[in-house]
Enzyme design. Sequence first.
Site, PDB file in Angstrom:
ATOM      1  CB  SER A   1      -0.959  -0.182   1.234  1.00 40.33           C
ATOM      2  OG  SER A   1      -1.528   1.209   1.350  1.00 40.33           O
TER       3      SER A   1
ATOM      4  CE1 TYR B   1      -3.928  -2.312   4.896  1.00 37.50           C
ATOM      5  CE2 TYR B   1      -3.114  -0.560   4.565  1.00 37.50           C
ATOM      6  CZ  TYR B   1      -3.405  -1.446   4.269  1.00 37.50           C
ATOM      7  OH  TYR B   1      -4.213  -1.781   2.555  1.00 37.50           O
TER       8      TYR B   1
HETATM    9  P1  NAP Z   1     -11.937  -4.728  -0.090  1.00 36.33           P
HETATM   10  O1  NAP Z   1     -13.406  -3.755  -1.282  1.00 36.33           O
HETATM   11  O2  NAP Z   1     -12.519  -5.010   1.218  1.00 36.33           O
HETATM   12  O3  NAP Z   1     -12.073  -6.915  -0.584  1.00 36.33           O
HETATM   13  C1  NAP Z   1     -10.665  -7.312   0.071  1.00 36.33           C
HETATM   14  C2  NAP Z   1     -10.926  -8.865  -0.260  1.00 36.33           C
HETATM   15  O4  NAP Z   1     -10.055  -9.642   0.110  1.00 36.33           O
HETATM   16  C3  NAP Z   1     -12.499  -9.482  -0.656  1.00 36.33           C
HETATM   17  O5  NAP Z   1     -12.673 -10.403  -1.891  1.00 36.33           O
HETATM   18  C4  NAP Z   1     -12.952 -10.688   0.626  1.00 36.33           C
HETATM   19  O6  NAP Z   1     -13.681 -11.303   0.645  1.00 36.33           O
HETATM   20  C5  NAP Z   1     -11.467 -11.079   0.449  1.00 36.33           C
HETATM   21  N1  NAP Z   1     -10.549 -10.941   1.960  1.00 36.33           N
HETATM   22  C6  NAP Z   1     -10.358 -10.721   2.811  1.00 36.33           C
HETATM   23  N2  NAP Z   1      -9.512 -11.324   4.020  1.00 36.33           N
HETATM   24  C7  NAP Z   1      -9.710 -13.170   3.397  1.00 36.33           C
HETATM   25  C8  NAP Z   1      -8.919 -13.445   3.696  1.00 36.33           C
HETATM   26  N3  NAP Z   1      -9.138 -13.899   5.281  1.00 36.33           N
HETATM   27  N4  NAP Z   1      -9.353 -14.889   2.721  1.00 36.33           N
HETATM   28  C9  NAP Z   1     -10.353 -15.103   1.290  1.00 36.33           C
HETATM   29  N5  NAP Z   1     -10.040 -13.655   1.209  1.00 36.33           N
HETATM   30  C10 NAP Z   1     -10.202 -12.881   2.178  1.00 36.33           C
HETATM   31  O7  NAP Z   1     -10.797  -4.243  -0.712  1.00 36.33           O
HETATM   32  P2  NAP Z   1      -9.867  -3.895  -1.743  1.00 36.33           P
HETATM   33  O8  NAP Z   1      -9.760  -1.719  -1.351  1.00 36.33           O
HETATM   34  O9  NAP Z   1      -9.877  -4.297  -3.041  1.00 36.33           O
HETATM   35  O10 NAP Z   1      -8.415  -4.566  -0.740  1.00 36.33           O
HETATM   36  C11 NAP Z   1      -7.428  -5.625  -1.844  1.00 36.33           C
HETATM   37  C12 NAP Z   1      -5.596  -5.129  -1.764  1.00 36.33           C
HETATM   38  O11 NAP Z   1      -5.870  -3.887  -2.089  1.00 36.33           O
HETATM   39  C13 NAP Z   1      -6.028  -5.178  -0.310  1.00 36.33           C
HETATM   40  O12 NAP Z   1      -5.152  -6.215   0.102  1.00 36.33           O
HETATM   41  C14 NAP Z   1      -5.332  -3.913   0.760  1.00 36.33           C
HETATM   42  O13 NAP Z   1      -5.281  -4.171   1.488  1.00 36.33           O
HETATM   43  C15 NAP Z   1      -4.241  -3.490  -0.752  1.00 36.33           C
HETATM   44  N6  NAP Z   1      -5.068  -1.603  -0.764  1.00 36.33           N
HETATM   45  C16 NAP Z   1      -6.053  -1.163  -0.332  1.00 36.33           C
HETATM   46  C17 NAP Z   1      -6.221  -0.084  -0.964  1.00 36.33           C
HETATM   47  C18 NAP Z   1      -7.607   0.655  -0.758  1.00 36.33           C
HETATM   48  O14 NAP Z   1      -7.527   1.850  -0.365  1.00 36.33           O
HETATM   49  N7  NAP Z   1      -8.475   0.538  -1.199  1.00 36.33           N
HETATM   50  C19 NAP Z   1      -5.091   1.450  -0.797  1.00 36.33           C
HETATM   51  C20 NAP Z   1      -3.908  -0.106  -0.676  1.00 36.33           C
HETATM   52  C21 NAP Z   1      -3.871  -1.287  -0.556  1.00 36.33           C
HETATM   53  P3  NAP Z   1     -14.460 -11.539   1.427  1.00 36.33           P
HETATM   54  O15 NAP Z   1     -15.565 -10.652   1.010  1.00 36.33           O
HETATM   55  O16 NAP Z   1     -15.150 -13.019   0.602  1.00 36.33           O
HETATM   56  O17 NAP Z   1     -14.084 -12.032   2.707  1.00 36.33           O
END
Ligand code: NAP
Length: 246
Positions: free
Chosen positions: A141, A154
């Site tokens: 991130s 985090y």
């Molecule tokens: P999100 O909308 O909350 O989606 C998270 C995804 O991860 C969901 O599909 C969820 O599946 C899955 N997940 C959570 N726990 C899990 C587990 N134990 N096993 C398998 N799947 C699991 O998050 P996002 O924003 O798309 O984030 C995706 C990635 O990008 C993450 O690694 C996050 O740290 C990174 N990131 C995000 C941002 C941001 O601003 N959004 C910025 C930097 C980095 P279920 O719902 O089926 O549990």
Amino acid sequence: MKNLTDKVILVTGASRGIGAAIARALAAAGAKVIVNYAGSQQAADQTVSEITSHGGEAIAIRADVSSAADVKTLFDTTIALYGKIDVLVNNAGIMITKLLKDTTDEDFTRQFDINVRGTFNTMREAATRLSDKGSIINFSSSVNRIMLPTYSTYVATKAAVEQLTRVFSKEVGARGLNVNSISPGPTNTELFTKGKPQEVIDKLSSLSAFNRIGEPDDIAKIVVFLASDEAKWINAQNIGANGGMA
Ligand code: NAP
């Protein structure tokens, strides 16, 4: 451009958010996509049906990435179905934001179990089971670059992911695997927006040169490139995907 035809690509956490956008973009580029999820079966099925209704190929498989047994079964099932896995996208992650003093043992363990152990579990399987010349794309991130109160555990998990990425790339380079991490800036998903007042979102938007937060598709396009053979010489890098956030 169908530059991923014949590639089998496993995307963890692809039921929602960035992972779902990645799954759709990879399938549009010709890949066969495994839409992994943990709890959101309906959303995962929806992602699959969006892909198949556009002529793509995808299947949803449940596995909690923090469980080594689940991850082994995820690899077993995928290889039984498709014969191989070419690319692993370690997108699954959670974000618990609290002042360090308020962070419980359970918060700490859960965040590290999913973000770090999850990445470790899939890479341990991939070490011997990803196809030669395959690719791994991990998720860090861009908030690692700034010092935002409440983000300490985090960013600690994401710093660990970056270090796993770098060392692992040296361990599997002989098989032609390249291993990188991508660092999105704030991106429009539930993980980022949930519970945030608009003024905080506006403030974080202003950190990018374009004065906006990212959209999942902004990140997905970069993952499509990193998953392709054209990106093979990029190895052991952390790629900022943040619109010039500083
Ligand atoms: P999100 O909308 O909350 O989606 C998270 C995804 O991860 C969901 O599909 C969820 O599946 C899955 N997940 C959570 N726990 C899990 C587990 N134990 N096993 C398998 N799947 C699991 O998050 P996002 O924003 O798309 O984030 C995706 C990635 O990008 C993450 O690694 C996050 O740290 C990174 N990131 C995000 C941002 C941001 O601003 N959004 C910025 C930097 C980095 P279920 O719902 O089926 O549990």
